[in-house]
Design an enzyme around this catalytic site. Structure first.
Site, PDB file in Angstrom:
ATOM      1  CG  HIS A 212       8.856   0.605   5.922  1.00  0.00           C
ATOM      2  ND1 HIS A 212       9.202  -0.732   5.870  1.00  0.00           N
ATOM      3  CD2 HIS A 212       7.523   0.625   6.157  1.00  0.00           C
ATOM      4  CE1 HIS A 212       8.143  -1.471   6.091  1.00  0.00           C
ATOM      5  NE2 HIS A 212       7.104  -0.682   6.254  1.00  0.00           N
TER       6      HIS A 212
ATOM      7  CB  SER B 228       3.167   2.384   5.986  1.00  0.00           C
ATOM      8  OG  SER B 228       3.804   1.571   5.050  1.00  0.00           O
TER       9      SER B 228
ATOM     10  CG  HIS C 107       7.192  -1.444   2.049  1.00  0.00           C
ATOM     11  ND1 HIS C 107       6.999  -0.395   2.895  1.00  0.00           N
ATOM     12  CD2 HIS C 107       6.022  -2.138   2.032  1.00  0.00           C
ATOM     13  CE1 HIS C 107       5.759  -0.429   3.368  1.00  0.00           C
ATOM     14  NE2 HIS C 107       5.154  -1.477   2.869  1.00  0.00           N
TER      15      HIS C 107
ATOM     16  CG  MET D   8      -1.876  -1.240   1.131  1.00  0.00           C
ATOM     17  SD  MET D   8      -3.384  -1.079   2.076  1.00  0.00           S
ATOM     18  CE  MET D   8      -2.738  -0.943   3.712  1.00  0.00           C
TER      19      MET D   8
ATOM     20  N   GLY E  25       5.445  -9.729   3.685  1.00  0.00           N
ATOM     21  CA  GLY E  25       6.271  -9.637   4.884  1.00  0.00           C
ATOM     22  C   GLY E  25       5.706 -10.488   6.016  1.00  0.00           C
TER      23      GLY E  25
ATOM     24  CD  GLN F 133      -1.471  -8.882   4.195  1.00  0.00           C
ATOM     25  OE1 GLN F 133      -2.350  -8.060   4.302  1.00  0.00           O
ATOM     26  NE2 GLN F 133      -0.254  -8.531   3.804  1.00  0.00           N
TER      27      GLN F 133
HETATM   28  O1  PAF Z   1       0.084  -5.763   3.470  1.00  0.00           O
HETATM   29  C1  PAF Z   1      -0.423  -4.860   2.774  1.00  0.00           C
HETATM   30  O2  PAF Z   1       0.174  -3.807   2.547  1.00  0.00           O
HETATM   31  C2  PAF Z   1      -1.808  -5.062   2.180  1.00  0.00           C
HETATM   32  O3  PAF Z   1      -2.632  -5.752   3.064  1.00  0.00           O
HETATM   33  C3  PAF Z   1      -1.772  -5.750   0.811  1.00  0.00           C
HETATM   34  C4  PAF Z   1      -1.253  -7.164   0.900  1.00  0.00           C
HETATM   35  C5  PAF Z   1      -0.933  -4.947  -0.149  1.00  0.00           C
HETATM   36  C6  PAF Z   1      -3.184  -5.823   0.239  1.00  0.00           C
HETATM   37  O4  PAF Z   1      -3.718  -4.542   0.073  1.00  0.00           O
END
Ligand code: PAF
Length: 280
Positions: free
Chosen positions: A34, A186, A37, A30, A147, A153
């Protein structure tokens, strides 16, 4: 580095790459990048010919409007970092490009989403599942990078890949931390220096808990001790402190095999909600 805002231009680019037999890595994010990422991109650059970096603040996964509005958006700075790090292409669509109409489909990840983040943010993983599935379909990557900081997630996306048979490899990259232990996020951009120093206490308390568990203390005692430590810090409101199996996300009562357990925390520091975990 190419920056695409339209699906069609991204598709044209990817068609050329596939015709030339290039392998494709996808890093969905998103934005507000940093070092954590960038570490995802670094892994993709090593393992693929082409790395496509997704930057899209996905409204469908936000359960709190204030969080959505305040989520940092720094596309220009992000692109400068990505170009320097060897990214091939950025896909940064507007909301209407990604969702010409609001999605009607809902995704339910069963017991993976009734705990922790899913319990605190009902509907969040539906939104994550929808956008990630959309990105997988658009980009058709060979590998996708996420990550470990978002441990739940990762479990949800592993299920998505398995249930919908996406032909790709899921690559999970370690959490990158500041020198004081604070997991890079973030949302840290919304903290001042004093708050950032306090936020590092999350890692400290998790580390104490990990050591207590290694020393043989009962899980419930460790949880109680951690909850008390948070309660003694008025700047924090603890959402949850859990010890879970990393695949099923079920709470653990007795130690399981090494590497299969995680301590997971979510806590509010003022209005900012922070999450972190340690696998042990
Ligand atoms: O981890 C994230 O930044 C978000 O949940 C993702 C995987 C990009 C989905 O919008």
């Amino acid at each position: 580095m190419e920056v695409f805002t339209s699906i069609q231009s991204l598709r044209n680019f990817l068609h050329q790459q596939r015709t030339a037999n290039k392998t494709i890595g996808l890093i969905p994010t998103m934005g507000a990048l940093h070092d954590g990422h960038i570490s995802l991109l670094n892994s993709s650059v090593v393992q693929n010919d082409i790395s496509v970096y997704g930057i899209f603040v996905n409204p469908v996964q936000f359960t709190n409007q204030e969080d959505l509005v305040k989520y940092p958006r720094t596309l220009e700075a992000d692109c400068a970092l990505l170009e320097k790090a060897g990214c091939s292409a950025v896909f940064a669509p507007a909301v209407l490009e990604m969702y010409p109409a609001p999605p009607v489909l809902t995704m339910n990840f069963g017991t993976l989403e009734t705990v922790m983040e899913g319990a605190s943010r009902p509907g969040h993983f539906n939104g994550v599942g929808i956008v990630v599935a959309r990105l997988f379909n658009l980009v058709q990557p060979d590998r996708a990078y996420f990550g470990q900081k978002d441990l739940q997630q990762v479990a949800v996306i592993r299920q998505l890949i398995s249930d919908l048979a996406f032909p790709l490899e899921l690559v999970v990259c370690p959490t990158i931390r500041e020198t004081n232990g604070l997991a890079m996020s973030s949302r840290n951009q919304r903290l001042n220096d004093v708050e950032k120093a306090s936020a590092a206490l999350i890692y400290k308390i998790m580390t104490i808990a990990k050591n207590q568990l290694s020393d043989g203390l009962e899980v419930n005692e460790v949880k109680r001790s951690a909850q008390e430590q948070f309660a003694a810090l008025p700047e924090f409101t603890l959402d949850y402190f859990e010890v879970v199996n990393i695949n099923t996300l079920r709470p653990i009562l007795k130690p399981e095999s090494p590497g299969s357990m995680a301590i997971c925390v979510a806590a509010f520091l003022g209005p900012v909600r922070l999450i972190d975990n340690i696998i042990f």
